[in-house]
Each structure stands twice: as structure tokens, then as C-alpha cells.
Design an enzyme around this catalytic site. Sequence first.
Site, PDB file in Angstrom:
ATOM      1  N   ARG A  74       0.831  -1.214   0.000  1.00 34.03           N
ATOM      2  CA  ARG A  74       0.000   0.000   0.000  1.00 34.03           C
ATOM      3  C   ARG A  74       0.871   1.272   0.000  1.00 34.03           C
ATOM      4  O   ARG A  74       0.699   2.154  -0.840  1.00 34.03           O
ATOM      5  CB  ARG A  74      -0.858  -0.057   1.261  1.00 34.03           C
ATOM      6  CG  ARG A  74      -1.902   0.954   1.442  1.00 34.03           C
ATOM      7  CD  ARG A  74      -2.498   0.751   2.840  1.00 34.03           C
ATOM      8  NE  ARG A  74      -2.826  -0.652   3.094  1.00 34.03           N
ATOM      9  CZ  ARG A  74      -3.994  -1.189   2.800  1.00 34.03           C
ATOM     10  NH1 ARG A  74      -4.935  -0.462   2.264  1.00 34.03           N
ATOM     11  NH2 ARG A  74      -4.219  -2.472   3.057  1.00 34.03           N
ATOM     12  N   THR A  75       1.813   1.329   0.921  1.00 27.42           N
ATOM     13  CA  THR A  75       2.665   2.520   1.037  1.00 27.42           C
ATOM     14  C   THR A  75       3.571   2.667  -0.185  1.00 27.42           C
ATOM     15  O   THR A  75       3.764   3.763  -0.708  1.00 27.42           O
ATOM     16  CB  THR A  75       3.517   2.427   2.326  1.00 27.42           C
ATOM     17  OG1 THR A  75       2.645   2.241   3.425  1.00 27.42           O
ATOM     18  CG2 THR A  75       4.327   3.678   2.547  1.00 27.42           C
ATOM     19  N   LYS A  84      22.561 -10.554   1.645  1.00 30.18           N
ATOM     20  CA  LYS A  84      23.926 -11.091   1.621  1.00 30.18           C
ATOM     21  C   LYS A  84      24.750 -10.554   2.772  1.00 30.18           C
ATOM     22  O   LYS A  84      25.950 -10.789   2.846  1.00 30.18           O
ATOM     23  CB  LYS A  84      24.608 -10.721   0.291  1.00 30.18           C
ATOM     24  CG  LYS A  84      23.928 -11.278  -0.931  1.00 30.18           C
ATOM     25  CD  LYS A  84      24.581 -10.732  -2.188  1.00 30.18           C
ATOM     26  CE  LYS A  84      23.749 -11.059  -3.420  1.00 30.18           C
ATOM     27  NZ  LYS A  84      24.024 -10.116  -4.515  1.00 30.18           N
ATOM     28  N   ARG A  87      11.479   1.926   3.739  1.00 28.28           N
ATOM     29  CA  ARG A  87      10.722   1.214   4.753  1.00 28.28           C
ATOM     30  C   ARG A  87      11.656   0.171   5.344  1.00 28.28           C
ATOM     31  O   ARG A  87      12.330  -0.537   4.590  1.00 28.28           O
ATOM     32  CB  ARG A  87       9.529   0.513   4.082  1.00 28.28           C
ATOM     33  CG  ARG A  87       8.782  -0.442   4.969  1.00 28.28           C
ATOM     34  CD  ARG A  87       7.760   0.304   5.790  1.00 28.28           C
ATOM     35  NE  ARG A  87       6.707  -0.543   6.244  1.00 28.28           N
ATOM     36  CZ  ARG A  87       5.463  -0.117   6.413  1.00 28.28           C
ATOM     37  NH1 ARG A  87       5.126   1.112   6.097  1.00 28.28           N
ATOM     38  NH2 ARG A  87       4.552  -0.911   6.882  1.00 28.28           N
ATOM     39  N   HIS A 104       6.109   6.895  11.074  1.00 29.94           N
ATOM     40  CA  HIS A 104       5.591   6.742   9.717  1.00 29.94           C
ATOM     41  C   HIS A 104       4.973   8.085   9.342  1.00 29.94           C
ATOM     42  O   HIS A 104       3.758   8.230   9.280  1.00 29.94           O
ATOM     43  CB  HIS A 104       4.551   5.615   9.722  1.00 29.94           C
ATOM     44  CG  HIS A 104       4.120   5.154   8.363  1.00 29.94           C
ATOM     45  ND1 HIS A 104       4.716   5.593   7.203  1.00 29.94           N
ATOM     46  CD2 HIS A 104       3.147   4.309   7.982  1.00 29.94           C
ATOM     47  CE1 HIS A 104       4.116   5.018   6.163  1.00 29.94           C
ATOM     48  NE2 HIS A 104       3.158   4.232   6.622  1.00 29.94           N
TER      49      HIS A 104
END
Lengths: 309, 151
Positions: free
Chosen positions: A51-52, A80, A101, A129
Site C-alpha cells: 500500500r505505502t 547477503k 521502509r 511513519h
Amino acid sequence: MSNNSLVSISDYSKDEILSILDSAAEFEANPNRKILDGKVIATLFFEPSTRTRLSFETAVIRLGGSIIGFSDAATSSSSKGETLNDTIHMVSCYADAIVMRHPLEGAARYAAEVSPVPIVNAGDGANQHPSQTLLDLYSILKTQRTLENLTICLVGDLKYGRTVHSLIMAMSHFHPTFKFIAPEELKMPDEYKLFCRKNNISFTEENELNENFNDADILYMTRVQKERFQDLMEYERVKNVYTLKNAMLEHTKPNLRILHPLPRVTEIDPDVDKNEKAYYFRQAQNGLYVRQAIVSKVLNSITFKSEKK
Amino acid sequence: MEKKLKVAALRNGTVIDHIPSDKLFKVVSILHLDVTLNQITLANNLDSAKIGSKGLIKISERALEVDETNKIALIAPNAKINIIREYEVVEKRPLVLPEEIIEIVQCCNPNCITNHQPVTTRFHVINNENEILLKCHFCEREVRQEEVKIK
């Protein structure tokens, strides 16, 4: 460090918040403007959040910018063992700004300190957020025509819900009155109540949802998550008590609007969706305009009215 | 009781006294005394009228800087620091908790970036209604001074 980064809502002053909301209104009137022509924006999603990510990517594309990045850490070199510091330095060779994010709290602040290009925090664990908070403010402003002196009812998981904590911080500029409605297990933490007292913000606390919100201008619902409860019987009871039904809205104010950061589960009955007071889907759409404003601001692609001297 | 010195007098340097016995080696660690080349005398589990059992550190030929001694304020706020020159105490150094604490504290939030990546920790010291809180610069989590984890 690039000073233009947006890590936490508290990085923005009241004037900066208002200028973002002004600019979001301009993007809503005209979303397709090629002001990021030739710019490359990286979206680094170390944990999936479709969504974001789609909202930020659409914002960039509608402004004429291009997107690089990944949507899951499994496909990036962090799998890695590359450090976040190295990933940020590598990506900043290619991109003009980074939308990130990350599942770890504090990752965005750290990235902003090591990055030569601006970082936009699209969520760091349970911490911040800010684009969600700004879109909540934009939705409140749009539906109430003001942010000043509103009564805002926060419902559900007030203990762990980062969106409600950030909303309290952001609204503290605008003389709100809060009503905290939460089950005992998920009460508003003391530090936020202390914050309210220090800033002369009046608030009340309730345990039950039923019709405590008839004087509210905004009803902000959040998801009550099963994993927050030690006692599952208690969860079942709370889940049923904290469901908003259309019939409960009968005596509410005509200007009341219901917000929810989504996804919702059982806390809003689908029979509310048709009520004109239900605003949560349009709230999500507002996120696009707010993110256009944020990306433009961090790249200095627009001059805000309040910053013209 | 006969009073006598259990450790030799210091000519030049720093004496850190009244360290709670269980904090002595933490103090050694945060001052990096384990790797210094100066002569150092450590004593522990000495009798103390004030705190029962105490530790003591003497560092020869080195006067600690203020920002070094202030690191001790976090774990042994009642320790006494004396700077010695020619066997005389030339400075009694008060301990002041700095506004920012770099490196020596570990964040108590297991989900904080500093516990997963090579990031130097950084805490803001907040005076909050009679209690001192440390707020992580990165994850913004607050912890009471008594609950601080020293690396």
C-alpha cells in the site's frame, strides 16, 4: 547528512506541516505535473508494504520522476549481509532521494545521518511513519475545513499503535481535545498522557466504545491485533466490543468523519461503509497527494508560500 | 581500628574512589583502562562506611578529561574523582551527567537498529519530573537511568 530528510513528524514545525498540506491540496487539484522530470527516486522496502510503496511510486510517476528500488529485502543485497550504511551509500550514487521502509526502529534516522541524499521514512518498525500522519492531518483538514479546536476520538490499540501516537504529536499544534477509548490492555501509554498535560491538551479516557463519541469531530479507529493479547478470551471479548456499527452513528455530529489507517479487520462493520461519515477509503487516496507534496519538498522542487521571504 | 593505606599513594594522576564494588570493572571498561599503558592500581571490596563495599582506581601520570569522568556519572554517580599533582589533591571533580551519551549505553529495545548494525549508540538525557530518562537517538525509546544497560 541531508537536512531535507523526513524521518519523524516532529522534524516539521507547524508552518512546515501547514505548507505540506497546502501543497497537497494543489496536487489534488492537479496531480499530473512534471516537476520531477529527470529525477530518480529509490524506493527501498526492506519489508513489504504494498500500500505505502504503490502510493509513493504513483506520487513520483505522476510528477514525472522515475523509480528504482526493491520491494522486499530478500531481493536486495542486505540478504547477503550488506550493512544499511553501505546500501544507502550505493543507492545514493544513483538516486536523488530515497524512500525507505525498514523493519528495525531507528533505521530511518540512521539512514538520514549517513545519506548524502534526502531520506523519506516510509515506516521504521513500530517507530515512525510520518507520511501516514500527514495524510491523516490532510484528511482532517479537508473534512473539517480546519485543524483548530477539534475533538478527536482515538479508538482501539492506543498502546502499540504508532499512528495514534504520531497524530497526538502532530495535532498538539492545533489545540485539540482527545478522547482515548481503549481496552485496559491497550491503554494510551503514560508518556503520551504526560505529553498532553505538558502541552495543555485536555483528554479523557474510556474503556468502552459504545456511544462515547457523540461529541467528536473525528473518530480515528485502529486495528486491535490478536497477538497483543496474552489472554485470547479477552481478545475475543474486546474484538466484539470494539466493532463500530452503523447504528452507533445515529446521534453523532453531522460533521463527524471516521478515519482508519487501514487495513481494517473487524473493528469497522462493513455496514458503516455506505454512511457518508465513513472516510477511510478517501483517506487512503489523500495519501497520494500528501506524498507528492513530501517528495517535492525533500527535493526542493517547489517553494512553499511560507518559505518565500 | 587502625587506619592505614591499603594502596600506595599516587604522585601524579587521577584517583576514582567510592565506586560501588559491582561497578568497578564497568568503570574500567568505559574508560578503556584495560588497554591504557599508564600504571594503574585497582582495588575492590574495600570497607566503606558509606556504601559498605567499594572499589578504587588510581591512574598514574594522567589527569582524566571532564568528558571522560562524566561518563562515570551514569553508572557510579556518587564516585569521587580527585586529580593529584605532587601528592596533593589539586582538583575535586564533580560528576555531571552529560546531555548526550555516546557509545557506552546499549539500547534496551531489541528491535533498535543499533542492536543489529554497526551503529554507534547515542542517547539524549532527559530530566523528567524527578527521574532521569535516556532516550535513544535512533529508535526514540526511553529508558529510566536505573535500567540502563552498559555495553
